[in-house]
Design a protein around this motif. Structure first.
Motif, PDB file in Angstrom:
ATOM      1  N   LYS A 222       0.821  -1.219   0.000  1.00 11.09           N
ATOM      2  CA  LYS A 222       0.000   0.000   0.000  1.00 11.09           C
ATOM      3  C   LYS A 222       0.857   1.272   0.000  1.00 11.09           C
ATOM      4  O   LYS A 222       0.350   2.356  -0.275  1.00 11.09           O
ATOM      5  CB  LYS A 222      -0.935  -0.001   1.208  1.00 11.09           C
ATOM      6  N   SER A 227      -2.980   0.729  -6.927  1.00 12.09           N
ATOM      7  CA  SER A 227      -4.317   0.873  -6.359  1.00 12.09           C
ATOM      8  C   SER A 227      -4.695  -0.377  -5.571  1.00 12.09           C
ATOM      9  O   SER A 227      -4.092  -1.451  -5.747  1.00 12.09           O
ATOM     10  CB  SER A 227      -5.348   1.094  -7.462  1.00 12.09           C
ATOM     11  N   ILE A 228      -5.697  -0.243  -4.719  1.00 16.62           N
ATOM     12  CA  ILE A 228      -6.186  -1.392  -3.942  1.00 16.62           C
ATOM     13  C   ILE A 228      -6.710  -2.472  -4.879  1.00 16.62           C
ATOM     14  O   ILE A 228      -6.475  -3.666  -4.660  1.00 16.62           O
ATOM     15  CB  ILE A 228      -7.271  -0.940  -2.947  1.00 16.62           C
ATOM     16  N   ASN A 229      -7.405  -2.059  -5.940  1.00 15.62           N
ATOM     17  CA  ASN A 229      -7.933  -3.032  -6.904  1.00 15.62           C
ATOM     18  C   ASN A 229      -6.811  -3.817  -7.570  1.00 15.62           C
ATOM     19  O   ASN A 229      -6.914  -5.034  -7.769  1.00 15.62           O
ATOM     20  CB  ASN A 229      -8.777  -2.334  -7.971  1.00 15.62           C
ATOM     21  N   SER A 232      -5.289  -6.250  -5.083  1.00 16.43           N
ATOM     22  CA  SER A 232      -6.209  -7.369  -4.874  1.00 16.43           C
ATOM     23  C   SER A 232      -6.186  -8.329  -6.052  1.00 16.43           C
ATOM     24  O   SER A 232      -6.118  -9.553  -5.879  1.00 16.43           O
ATOM     25  CB  SER A 232      -7.626  -6.839  -4.667  1.00 16.43           C
ATOM     26  N   ARG A 239     -10.258  -7.048  -1.186  1.00 18.06           N
ATOM     27  CA  ARG A 239     -10.080  -5.587  -1.004  1.00 18.06           C
ATOM     28  C   ARG A 239     -10.287  -5.144   0.433  1.00 18.06           C
ATOM     29  O   ARG A 239      -9.596  -4.234   0.909  1.00 18.06           O
ATOM     30  CB  ARG A 239     -11.060  -4.835  -1.910  1.00 18.06           C
ATOM     31  N   TYR A 240     -11.210  -5.787   1.128  1.00 21.78           N
ATOM     32  CA  TYR A 240     -11.517  -5.350   2.500  1.00 21.78           C
ATOM     33  C   TYR A 240     -10.292  -5.473   3.400  1.00 21.78           C
ATOM     34  O   TYR A 240      -9.947  -4.530   4.138  1.00 21.78           O
ATOM     35  CB  TYR A 240     -12.656  -6.180   3.076  1.00 21.78           C
ATOM     36  N   ILE A 242      -7.202  -5.512   2.459  1.00 24.27           N
ATOM     37  CA  ILE A 242      -6.199  -4.541   2.016  1.00 24.27           C
ATOM     38  C   ILE A 242      -6.546  -3.151   2.563  1.00 24.27           C
ATOM     39  O   ILE A 242      -5.664  -2.425   3.015  1.00 24.27           O
ATOM     40  CB  ILE A 242      -6.144  -4.509   0.469  1.00 24.27           C
ATOM     41  N   GLN A 243      -7.822  -2.794   2.515  1.00 23.16           N
ATOM     42  CA  GLN A 243      -8.246  -1.467   2.972  1.00 23.16           C
ATOM     43  C   GLN A 243      -7.979  -1.247   4.454  1.00 23.16           C
ATOM     44  O   GLN A 243      -7.596  -0.152   4.856  1.00 23.16           O
ATOM     45  CB  GLN A 243      -9.736  -1.289   2.680  1.00 23.16           C
ATOM     46  N   ILE A 244      -8.168  -2.277   5.257  1.00 20.20           N
ATOM     47  CA  ILE A 244      -8.016  -2.096   6.714  1.00 20.20           C
ATOM     48  C   ILE A 244      -6.592  -2.352   7.196  1.00 20.20           C
ATOM     49  O   ILE A 244      -6.295  -2.138   8.362  1.00 20.20           O
ATOM     50  CB  ILE A 244      -8.994  -3.013   7.488  1.00 20.20           C
TER      51      ILE A 244
END
Length: 245
Positions: A222, A227-229, A232, A239-240, A242-244
């Motif tokens: 990150k 990008s997160i996408n 992933s 993605r979830y 990765i986001q947290i």
């Protein structure tokens, strides 16, 4: 320009699909069971008759009979429905399968038998286990019938089941098409960057690793421009998480 797909005069095909970037398309036995369920469901609907298959972690081989030339339609439905299931279950986005599926027509008895052997020996040639010990193939179906596989074609070529398995276990130089993955330059750059950051030849993050280890890897990724996408899609992690991270 893509080459036109070749059709079999007899209706038999060796077909292959693989995860994008060679990533796993099955994480759990439940995933493989669901894939088999879809094979049966849509095969019955489109009159596709399966004679041989093997489901590996990141690719699948089939040998089937397509009477009405529904090959492309069957594969499109099978792959799209499974991809939706997989993406929803593992909270990911993007393509699951690499490029379009690969197929080759089988118009002789010898090519049908060689393709069958090639498919069933996949686990052994990959160093996983003996072909006879692999759970996710049709190897043992010819002596213990199951409703997914029509065994009549393959068994008809041999005088006995023992002769069939003797052939299937022979050393050979069977050579069939395999899948070539064609990634864009942008995608290749992202894959190379992830490999470098993870210090690994494989950009996929093993989901069975301890969660704290996965999070540490994701935190490093990150910090890049990715990008997160993209992270992933290439690592196979939802993605979830990765986001947290």
């Amino acid at each position: 320009m893509r080459k036109a797909r070749l059709f079999s005069q007899r209706g038999y095909y060796h077909v292959m699909i693989r995860g994008v970037n060679k990533q796993n398309i099955f994480y759990e036995d439940e995933d493989k069971e669901y894939f088999k369920y879809l094979m049966k469901k849509f095969g019955k609907k489109l009159k596709i008759v399966f004679h041989t298959y093997v489901i590996m972690d990141n690719h699948v081989h089939f040998l089937f009979y397509d009477r009405d030339k529904y090959l492309s339609k069957f594969m499109q439905i099978l792959c799209s429905v499974y991809a939706r299931y997989f993406n929803r279950k593992y909270d990911r986005v993007g393509h699951l399968f690499g490029d379009r599926f690969v197929s080759e027509p089988l118009d002789t008895n010898s090519s049908i038998l060689s393709a069958c052997r090639y498919i069933l020996q996949n686990p052994e040639k990959a160093g996983i286990c003996k072909a006879s010990e692999y759970k996710w193939s049709s190897y043992n179906c010819y002596k213990r019938k199951q409703n997914l596989i029509d065994t009549s074609l393959i068994t008809s070529f041999f005088k006995s089941i023992n002769d069939l398995y003797k052939f299937m276990n022979e050393n050979n130089e069977d050579d069939f098409k395999d899948i070539e993955l064609r990634a864009s330059e942008k995608q290749k750059a992202a894959i190379d960057l992830i490999k470098k950051i993870l210090n690994s030849e494989n950009p996929i993050i093993d989901p069975s690793l301890p969660k704290i280890e996965i999070i540490k890897k994701l935190q490093k990724l990150k910090q890049t421009r990715l990008s997160i996408n993209t992270i992933s899609r290439i690592t196979g992690i939802g993605r979830y998480l990765i986001q947290i991270s």
